[in-house]
Design a protein around this motif. Structure first.
Motif, PDB file in Angstrom:
ATOM      1  N   VAL A 100       0.839  -1.208   0.000  1.00  0.00           N
ATOM      2  CA  VAL A 100       0.000   0.000   0.000  1.00  0.00           C
ATOM      3  C   VAL A 100       0.870   1.253   0.000  1.00  0.00           C
ATOM      4  N   SER A 101       1.897   1.292   0.844  1.00  0.00           N
ATOM      5  CA  SER A 101       2.768   2.479   0.895  1.00  0.00           C
ATOM      6  C   SER A 101       3.550   2.644  -0.396  1.00  0.00           C
ATOM      7  N   VAL A 102       3.927   1.518  -1.020  1.00  0.00           N
ATOM      8  CA  VAL A 102       4.616   1.595  -2.313  1.00  0.00           C
ATOM      9  C   VAL A 102       3.701   2.225  -3.357  1.00  0.00           C
ATOM     10  N   LEU A 103       2.454   1.775  -3.401  1.00  0.00           N
ATOM     11  CA  LEU A 103       1.495   2.331  -4.361  1.00  0.00           C
ATOM     12  C   LEU A 103       1.216   3.800  -4.062  1.00  0.00           C
ATOM     13  N   GLN A 104       1.126   4.151  -2.785  1.00  0.00           N
ATOM     14  CA  GLN A 104       0.901   5.545  -2.404  1.00  0.00           C
ATOM     15  C   GLN A 104       2.010   6.438  -2.953  1.00  0.00           C
ATOM     16  N   ARG A 105       3.251   6.008  -2.800  1.00  0.00           N
ATOM     17  CA  ARG A 105       4.384   6.806  -3.308  1.00  0.00           C
ATOM     18  C   ARG A 105       4.350   6.898  -4.834  1.00  0.00           C
ATOM     19  N   GLN A 106       4.014   5.787  -5.486  1.00  0.00           N
ATOM     20  CA  GLN A 106       3.927   5.813  -6.945  1.00  0.00           C
ATOM     21  C   GLN A 106       2.901   6.831  -7.419  1.00  0.00           C
ATOM     22  N   MET A 107       1.755   6.868  -6.766  1.00  0.00           N
ATOM     23  CA  MET A 107       0.695   7.767  -7.201  1.00  0.00           C
ATOM     24  C   MET A 107       0.955   9.211  -6.789  1.00  0.00           C
ATOM     25  N   GLU A 108       1.681   9.427  -5.717  1.00  0.00           N
ATOM     26  CA  GLU A 108       2.064  10.791  -5.356  1.00  0.00           C
ATOM     27  C   GLU A 108       2.978  11.398  -6.412  1.00  0.00           C
ATOM     28  N   ASN A 109       3.727  10.546  -7.099  1.00  0.00           N
ATOM     29  CA  ASN A 109       4.639  11.010  -8.152  1.00  0.00           C
ATOM     30  C   ASN A 109       4.030  10.892  -9.543  1.00  0.00           C
ATOM     31  N   SER A 135      -6.484   4.739 -12.244  1.00  0.00           N
ATOM     32  CA  SER A 135      -7.844   4.632 -11.701  1.00  0.00           C
ATOM     33  C   SER A 135      -7.924   3.486 -10.697  1.00  0.00           C
ATOM     34  N   LEU A 136      -7.349   2.339 -11.067  1.00  0.00           N
ATOM     35  CA  LEU A 136      -7.318   1.208 -10.148  1.00  0.00           C
ATOM     36  C   LEU A 136      -6.541   1.553  -8.884  1.00  0.00           C
ATOM     37  N   ALA A 137      -5.443   2.301  -9.059  1.00  0.00           N
ATOM     38  CA  ALA A 137      -4.614   2.683  -7.909  1.00  0.00           C
ATOM     39  C   ALA A 137      -5.403   3.550  -6.924  1.00  0.00           C
ATOM     40  N   ILE A 138      -6.142   4.519  -7.438  1.00  0.00           N
ATOM     41  CA  ILE A 138      -6.928   5.391  -6.569  1.00  0.00           C
ATOM     42  C   ILE A 138      -8.032   4.601  -5.871  1.00  0.00           C
ATOM     43  N   LEU A 139      -8.634   3.650  -6.587  1.00  0.00           N
ATOM     44  CA  LEU A 139      -9.661   2.811  -5.978  1.00  0.00           C
ATOM     45  C   LEU A 139      -9.080   2.003  -4.813  1.00  0.00           C
ATOM     46  N   ALA A 140      -7.919   1.379  -5.047  1.00  0.00           N
ATOM     47  CA  ALA A 140      -7.292   0.569  -4.000  1.00  0.00           C
ATOM     48  C   ALA A 140      -6.877   1.429  -2.807  1.00  0.00           C
TER      49      ALA A 140
END
Length: 467
Positions: free
Chosen positions: A160-169, A186-191
């Motif tokens: 989850v934290s890895v995905l959060q960092r990916q989407m912040e960038n 879109s999938l990332a924001i949903l998760a």
């Protein structure tokens, strides 16, 4: 369609930052907004203020709890006499899970939402996804993995934290990016919304604004997943937050559902038969409905008809349609309840299967074409091959390759099965946005080479093209 195989693969007043000092050193944007409503930093207040604070706090908790609800509209369901066809579809999907197959999180999500029959397959897929290395995953793949593990009541851990960092960038390469480039985000924001909507809010706001300004042609699959993601965010905006967030998400959702509505065909199919499942999910939960009412029963009828014709054989295509057939959506992932590991095995259902047709030989004309500028090797070559009736397109390609070395091809395995990545030593290139597109006559195929079944005297073309 071969490209990408996304499934098988468009205001200063809405600013994110709050003003004033935070109540804590590191505090979410939600709580910054709540500071002005008295939820934190109460200071020297009287008893009445304390009671008001408590009431508002309890109201916020209630809102947060109700915000997790999918609010699914029970517009239609599978008739009981048709349920065996759906059960058969689920068994087919579950039986595709083996130790040698590519772990597919979409299948695990569908299994858990529907209620798995094959508990061994469920466990195997869960353990494989838990052990999966996040380094090689795109944001979309990582998001699906997180949702799959969540639906199995497993802690995704650092994923989850890895995905959060990916989407912040995350940022689109341009305002005119292909809308399919928004599928994974879109999938990332949903998760992320399902894990922590507060920390996801600034990402979702930036994403929504980007969608509003994008001018590329609409894509049903991408629009449906974006609608699910923003519906999750819309439902989880707590009391005290700026109304502009709700206005923004509502505006984008309205645009999406109107675009989806424009692609509902007279027979009920939305986009194409394989995009219909995700579109059904989106239309059943979004707070914004299209101006033209969607006839869910008509869509359900055509899906059931297509199932009886054997249209859904690819496990990934089943994974995307099954939740809607079971009255579920991806928003239900956090609400899945899990039984103990020693749970009694469910009874395998009895189910019908499409009636096979007598096998005979058919002739297929197959053309490979590369006319792109800048590519040294240009060609347009045609061959006729004979295969057994009912053979998939991949068999045609293999027979053509056996007869003529110019038709040599290579495939790459994806969640939708093998995708042709090279023909006659000309390979797709993501940087150049080139790929091999397959067409029947002049119509692009919406199934992969391992699923599409050619008919007698059909002309199939593999065209090297750009997107």
């Amino acid at each position: 369609m071969e490209i990408g195989y996304i499934r098988k693969s468009q205001h200063s007043s809405l600013g994110v930052a709050g003003s004033g000092a935070d109540c804590f050193t590191k505090i979410s944007i939600y709580k910054r907004r709540q500071r002005n409503t008295g939820i934190c930093g109460r200071g020297n207040r009287g008893q009445g203020s304390e009671m008001a604070w408590l009431a508002l706090y309890l109201l916020s908790l209630l809102w947060a709890m109700t915000g997790t609800s999918t609010q699914t509209r029970s517009l239609c369901s599978v008739p009981s006499d048709q349920q065996p066809w759906v059960d058969g579809l689920q068994v087919l999907m579950e039986n595709s899970v083996t130790s040698s197959a590519l772990p597919n999180p979409s299948i695990l999500i569908a299994m858990n939402l529907a209620g798995a029959y094959n508990l061994e397959a469920q466990k195997l897929l869960t353990y494989e996804l838990m052990a999966r290395d996040t380094a090689d995953l795109t944001p979309g793949q990582l998001a699906l993995t997180i949702m799959a593990l969540t639906s199995s009541c497993r802690d995704p851990g650092t994923k989850v934290s890895v995905l959060q960092r990916q989407m912040e960038n995350w940022a689109p390469s341009s305002l005119n990016d292909q809308v399919t480039a928004f599928y994974g985000p879109s999938l990332a924001i949903l998760a992320l919304c399902q894990k922590n909507s507060e920390t996801t809010l600034p990402i979702a706001v930036r994403f929504a604004k980007t969608l509003l300004s994008n001018t590329s042609p609409f894509n049903v699959d991408t629009g449906a997943v974006a609608a699910l993601a923003l519906t999750c965010m819309y439902n989880k905006i707590p009391v005290g937050s700026e109304e502009s967030y709700r206005v923004l998400f509502g505006q984008v959702l309205k645009n999406i559902v109107e675009n989806i509505s424009l692609r509902i065909k007279d027979n009920g199919v939305i986009g194409d038969i394989y995009s219909t499942g995700l579109a059904m999910q989106a239309l059943s939960v979004t707070p914004e409905q299209p101006n033209k009412k969607w006839d869910c029963e008509k869509t359900m009828d055509i899906i059931l008809d297509e199932i009886k014709q054997g249209k859904f054989q690819n496990p990934m295509s089943i994974a995307q349609i099954l939740p809607s057939l079971k009255g579920k959506t991806y928003l239900d992932v956090p609400q899945v309840t899990c039984g103990p590991d020693h749970e009694v095995r469910p009874t395998q259902p009895n189910y019908p299967s499409p009636v096979p047709t007598p096998a005979s030989n058919i002739t297929v004309t197959y053309t490979i074409n590369n006319q792109l500028r800048g590519v040294d090797l240009l060609f347009n070559v045609t061959i006729q091959v004979s295969v057994r009736s009912g053979s998939v397109l991949l068999v045609v390609l293999e027979e053509a390759q056996r007869k003529n070395s110019m038709f040599k091809f290579e495939t790459t395995m994806t969640s939708w099965g093998p995708v042709v990545s090279s023909i006659n030593n000309i390979a797709e290139n993501v940087n150049h946005k080139t790929y091999w597109q397959f067409l029947s006559d002049k119509t692009p195929l919406n199934e992969g080479v391992a699923d599409y079944i050619p008919f007698n005297n059909e002309h199939i073309t593999a065209n090297f093209t750009q997107y």
